[in-house]
Design an enzyme around this catalytic site. Structure first.
Site, PDB file in Angstrom:
ATOM      1  N   GLY A 173       0.922  -1.192  -0.110  1.00  0.00           N
ATOM      2  CA  GLY A 173       0.141  -0.073   0.024  1.00  0.00           C
ATOM      3  C   GLY A 173       0.779   1.313   0.018  1.00  0.00           C
ATOM      4  O   GLY A 173       0.488   1.981  -0.786  1.00  0.00           O
ATOM      5  N   VAL A 174       1.797   1.350   0.815  1.00  0.00           N
ATOM      6  CA  VAL A 174       2.726   2.379   0.882  1.00  0.00           C
ATOM      7  C   VAL A 174       3.569   2.739  -0.222  1.00  0.00           C
ATOM      8  O   VAL A 174       3.622   3.833  -0.659  1.00  0.00           O
ATOM      9  CB  VAL A 174       3.622   2.414   2.203  1.00  0.00           C
ATOM     10  CG1 VAL A 174       4.522   3.807   2.034  1.00  0.00           C
ATOM     11  CG2 VAL A 174       2.616   2.450   3.413  1.00  0.00           C
ATOM     12  N   GLY A 175       4.120   1.445  -0.797  1.00  0.00           N
ATOM     13  CA  GLY A 175       4.584   1.455  -2.157  1.00  0.00           C
ATOM     14  C   GLY A 175       3.993   2.047  -3.303  1.00  0.00           C
ATOM     15  O   GLY A 175       4.639   2.959  -4.007  1.00  0.00           O
TER      16      GLY A 175
ATOM     17  N   GLU B 293      10.647  -2.699  -2.884  1.00  0.00           N
ATOM     18  CA  GLU B 293      10.797  -3.926  -2.312  1.00  0.00           C
ATOM     19  C   GLU B 293       9.730  -4.138  -1.525  1.00  0.00           C
ATOM     20  O   GLU B 293       9.770  -3.615  -0.206  1.00  0.00           O
ATOM     21  CB  GLU B 293      12.240  -3.992  -1.493  1.00  0.00           C
ATOM     22  CG  GLU B 293      13.494  -3.622  -2.468  1.00  0.00           C
ATOM     23  CD  GLU B 293      13.928  -4.965  -2.967  1.00  0.00           C
ATOM     24  OE1 GLU B 293      13.416  -6.148  -2.708  1.00  0.00           O
ATOM     25  OE2 GLU B 293      14.548  -5.058  -4.053  1.00  0.00           O
TER      26      GLU B 293
ATOM     27  N   CYS C 124      10.027 -10.396   5.691  1.00  0.00           N
ATOM     28  CA  CYS C 124       9.204 -10.277   4.200  1.00  0.00           C
ATOM     29  C   CYS C 124       9.352 -11.626   3.308  1.00  0.00           C
ATOM     30  O   CYS C 124       8.212 -11.730   2.577  1.00  0.00           O
ATOM     31  CB  CYS C 124       9.998  -9.163   3.375  1.00  0.00           C
ATOM     32  SG  CYS C 124      11.747  -9.403   3.137  1.00  0.00           S
TER      33      CYS C 124
HETATM   34  P1  NAD Z   1       5.463   0.317   5.739  1.00  0.00           P
HETATM   35  O1  NAD Z   1       5.187   0.541   4.063  1.00  0.00           O
HETATM   36  O2  NAD Z   1       4.283   0.634   6.799  1.00  0.00           O
HETATM   37  O3  NAD Z   1       6.636   1.392   6.052  1.00  0.00           O
HETATM   38  C1  NAD Z   1       8.059   1.277   5.621  1.00  0.00           C
HETATM   39  C2  NAD Z   1       8.397   2.763   5.655  1.00  0.00           C
HETATM   40  O4  NAD Z   1       7.661   3.582   4.778  1.00  0.00           O
HETATM   41  C3  NAD Z   1       8.672   3.430   6.850  1.00  0.00           C
HETATM   42  O5  NAD Z   1       9.918   4.024   6.926  1.00  0.00           O
HETATM   43  C4  NAD Z   1       7.506   4.287   6.977  1.00  0.00           C
HETATM   44  O6  NAD Z   1       7.715   5.399   7.650  1.00  0.00           O
HETATM   45  C5  NAD Z   1       7.255   4.822   5.596  1.00  0.00           C
HETATM   46  N1  NAD Z   1       5.917   5.202   5.129  1.00  0.00           N
HETATM   47  C6  NAD Z   1       4.857   4.938   5.839  1.00  0.00           C
HETATM   48  N2  NAD Z   1       3.734   5.559   5.380  1.00  0.00           N
HETATM   49  C7  NAD Z   1       4.160   6.136   4.492  1.00  0.00           C
HETATM   50  C8  NAD Z   1       3.598   6.981   3.514  1.00  0.00           C
HETATM   51  N3  NAD Z   1       2.029   7.131   3.410  1.00  0.00           N
HETATM   52  N4  NAD Z   1       4.340   7.537   2.400  1.00  0.00           N
HETATM   53  C9  NAD Z   1       5.634   7.281   2.377  1.00  0.00           C
HETATM   54  N5  NAD Z   1       6.367   6.647   3.335  1.00  0.00           N
HETATM   55  C10 NAD Z   1       5.668   6.001   4.406  1.00  0.00           C
HETATM   56  O7  NAD Z   1       6.021  -0.862   6.077  1.00  0.00           O
HETATM   57  P2  NAD Z   1       6.679  -1.712   7.292  1.00  0.00           P
HETATM   58  O8  NAD Z   1       5.451  -1.884   8.269  1.00  0.00           O
HETATM   59  O9  NAD Z   1       7.588  -0.892   7.896  1.00  0.00           O
HETATM   60  O10 NAD Z   1       7.116  -3.074   6.840  1.00  0.00           O
HETATM   61  C11 NAD Z   1       6.455  -4.194   6.548  1.00  0.00           C
HETATM   62  C12 NAD Z   1       5.984  -4.394   5.132  1.00  0.00           C
HETATM   63  O11 NAD Z   1       7.533  -4.207   4.596  1.00  0.00           O
HETATM   64  C13 NAD Z   1       5.766  -5.892   4.882  1.00  0.00           C
HETATM   65  O12 NAD Z   1       4.774  -5.741   3.761  1.00  0.00           O
HETATM   66  C14 NAD Z   1       7.035  -6.654   4.337  1.00  0.00           C
HETATM   67  O13 NAD Z   1       6.630  -7.642   3.654  1.00  0.00           O
HETATM   68  C15 NAD Z   1       7.674  -5.402   3.617  1.00  0.00           C
HETATM   69  N6  NAD Z   1       8.990  -5.735   3.575  1.00  0.00           N
HETATM   70  C16 NAD Z   1       9.737  -5.969   2.529  1.00  0.00           C
HETATM   71  C17 NAD Z   1      10.972  -6.459   2.308  1.00  0.00           C
HETATM   72  C18 NAD Z   1      11.391  -6.655   0.872  1.00  0.00           C
HETATM   73  O14 NAD Z   1      12.778  -6.615   0.945  1.00  0.00           O
HETATM   74  N7  NAD Z   1      10.839  -6.949  -0.017  1.00  0.00           N
HETATM   75  C19 NAD Z   1      11.565  -6.444   3.491  1.00  0.00           C
HETATM   76  C20 NAD Z   1      11.082  -6.090   4.934  1.00  0.00           C
HETATM   77  C21 NAD Z   1       9.791  -5.669   4.853  1.00  0.00           C
END
Ligand code: NAD
Length: 456
Positions: free
Chosen positions: A191-193, A210, A244
């Site tokens: 979602g944030v991606g 990622e 992840c």
């Molecule tokens: P998240 O998307 O909530 O947050 C990640 C980062 O984005 C944080 O630094 C946060 O402050 C920032 N963020 C939050 N909301 C934002 C917005 N609206 N706009 C811009 N930036 C924002 O993710 P999380 O809860 O920290 O991590 C869990 C997720 O990450 C899981 O889905 C997991 O699978 C994924 N993940 C992927 C990998 C990979 O290598 N592919 C590795 C670890 C985690």
């Protein structure tokens, strides 16, 4: 001028004066990063323990250790990666020569999640440094101890004209994303991606995403079930399932389901004792929100083992669930916690169809010693990465690009892939001024066309 614009102007200036380009500067920054870890590992591991109750061993194994491996790999290969690559030049452009030069992108933004808060901020940084960029680093606000220690250490080891740590939450990230970067490297949720990509589109900034997803783990009767059970149990309950690429759910041949579940129960006991809550080696949920979410998902199956929780310490026992309906909530969101649903299949084609009916996962695991089954599963499914007869370990190979596909992400990093992600591959053709045959210049004639067709 806002504080962010001012900071970015400073980084742009450092990049503009070519500070980050020389090999020696890049190598020195990588060495400084290595010193930062070597000299402060206890503080880093303590912070990881404060954030996630990660044991020192697990912190070394999954956070500082892999980063040191990536650093050593980058230091060993940097010169070769930076070397222009010669490619052949067809006759039409002779005399001349063609090469591809890796050019730094400029000022990049790295946004990290909380689950491996050190590794997932610093591993991309290794790529950014290797490729000769300046970078802004945004750690996750949900792992505040690690974020604070990094904000303290990075400026005292790395070139502060080129690297900045910006701590903060969603608003900080949104403020950063309002500005133009030359690349955005984001690790986090799907979602944030999407929000990150939308913000990047405003500046036409390329992104590496990622993301996550539900990584299946397929098991058939030809594998060594003891080893499979041990490795799956390890991979799933590492970091209490907040990984992840953890196996999200199991798809097992229905005739061996009971055997596999029994062995996984034995492994859980062997790893964490009768009561995993008392084990120093078993982490906790990151916060109350994730604790509540994961606890709620337990309702979606029959508890074969585990099931206990402790709200005060955000503990959720390693839990195996059977009788899980594929339409239930647990099968329709990334679990990201220590619950392992076990689903069964009658034929391998059924397992493949199950995977293919869902979004492309970040990883796929297969425990099988049948060549046919391997060919079928690997050949007929799509996933960011895959691993046969083990789980999670594919991430530890620097030469294997790590990334997702479809909704699990785009782009890749680790090893050379990191260098390429943070570089622009500039194509350069260099010609002599002589000869300069008139063929391509007007006026065009039939004779010229005949010659042109000979070349094309
Ligand atoms: P998240 O998307 O909530 O947050 C990640 C980062 O984005 C944080 O630094 C946060 O402050 C920032 N963020 C939050 N909301 C934002 C917005 N609206 N706009 C811009 N930036 C924002 O993710 P999380 O809860 O920290 O991590 C869990 C997720 O990450 C899981 O889905 C997991 O699978 C994924 N993940 C992927 C990998 C990979 O290598 N592919 C590795 C670890 C985690």
């Amino acid at each position: 001028m806002t504080a962010t614009s001012e900071m970015l102007a400073g980084l742009r200036e450092a990049f503009a004066v070519q500070r980050t380009r020389p090999y020696e500067w890049r190598r020195n920054q990588l060495l400084r990063l290595k010193s930062m870890i070597d000299e402060n590992e206890p503080a880093l591991l303590e912070a990881l323990h404060a954030d996630l109750a990660k044991s020192g061993f697990e912190g070394r194994m999954t956070e500082t250790g892999p980063v040191l491996t990536e650093l050593a790999h980058a230091l060993a290969h940097l010169k070769k990666w930076m070397r222009p690559r010669k490619v052949s030049t067809p006759l039409v452009n002779q005399p001349g020569h063609s090469r591809i030069v890796a050019e730094p992108l400029g000022v990049v933004l790295i946004i990290a999640p909380w689950n491996y808060p050190f590794n997932l901020l610093i591993t991309p940084l290794i790529g950014a440094i290797s490729a000769g960029n300046c970078a802004v680093l945004k750690p996750s606000e949900l792992s505040p101890a690690t974020s604070a220690v990094l904000a303290r250490l990075i400026p005292s080891y790395l070139d502060t004209d080129a690297f900045r740590v910006v701590e903060g939450g969603v608003e900080t990230a949104i403020d950063l994303l309002d500005h133009r970067f030359d690349h955005i490297f984001f690790t986090g949720s799907e979602g944030v991606g999407k929000s990150v990509m939308t913000a990047a589109a405003r500046h036409l900034t390329p992104v590496t995403l990622e993301l996550g997803g539900k990584s299946p783990c397929i098991v058939d009767g030809t594998c060594d079930l003891d080893v499979a059970a041990r490795r799956i149990t390890w991979a799933k309950f590492l970091n209490a399932g907040q990984t992840c690429i953890a196996p999200d759910y199991i798809l097992v041949d229905e005739t061996i389901t009971e055997d596999l579940v029994a062995r996984m129960k034995t492994s859980i006991r062997a790893f964490f004792g009768e009561d995993p809550r008392m084990s120093d080696d078993y982490p906790r949920m990151i916060n109350a929100r994730h604790f509540d979410r994961v606890r709620g998902l337990m309702r979606d199956g029959t508890i074969a083992t585990g099931g206990s929780v402790d709200e005060a310490s955000r503990y959720i026992a390693p839990t195996i669930l059977t009788d899980v309906d594929p339409r239930s909530e647990i099968m329709n969101q990334e679990i990201f916690g220590p619950l392992l649903p076990v689903l069964t299949w009658k034929s391998i084609d059924e397992a493949v169809a199950f995977v293919n009916a869902r979004p492309k996962p970040l990883a796929l695991y297969l425990f099988s010693n049948s060549r046919d089954v391997r060919d079928t599963v690997l050949g007929q499914t799509s996933s960011g990465s895959a691993c046969v007869n083990d789980a999670v370990m594919q991430i530890s190979i620097p030469d294997l690009p790590f990334g997702g596909v479809g909704t699990s992400g785009m782009g890749a990093y680790h090893g050379r892939a990191s260098f390429d992600t943070f570089s622009h591959a500039k194509s350069i053709l260099t010609k002599t001024e002589w000869p300069d045959p008139p063929l391509r210049y007007p006026p065009f004639t039939k004779a010229k066309l005949r010659i042109l067709k000979w070349f094309q």
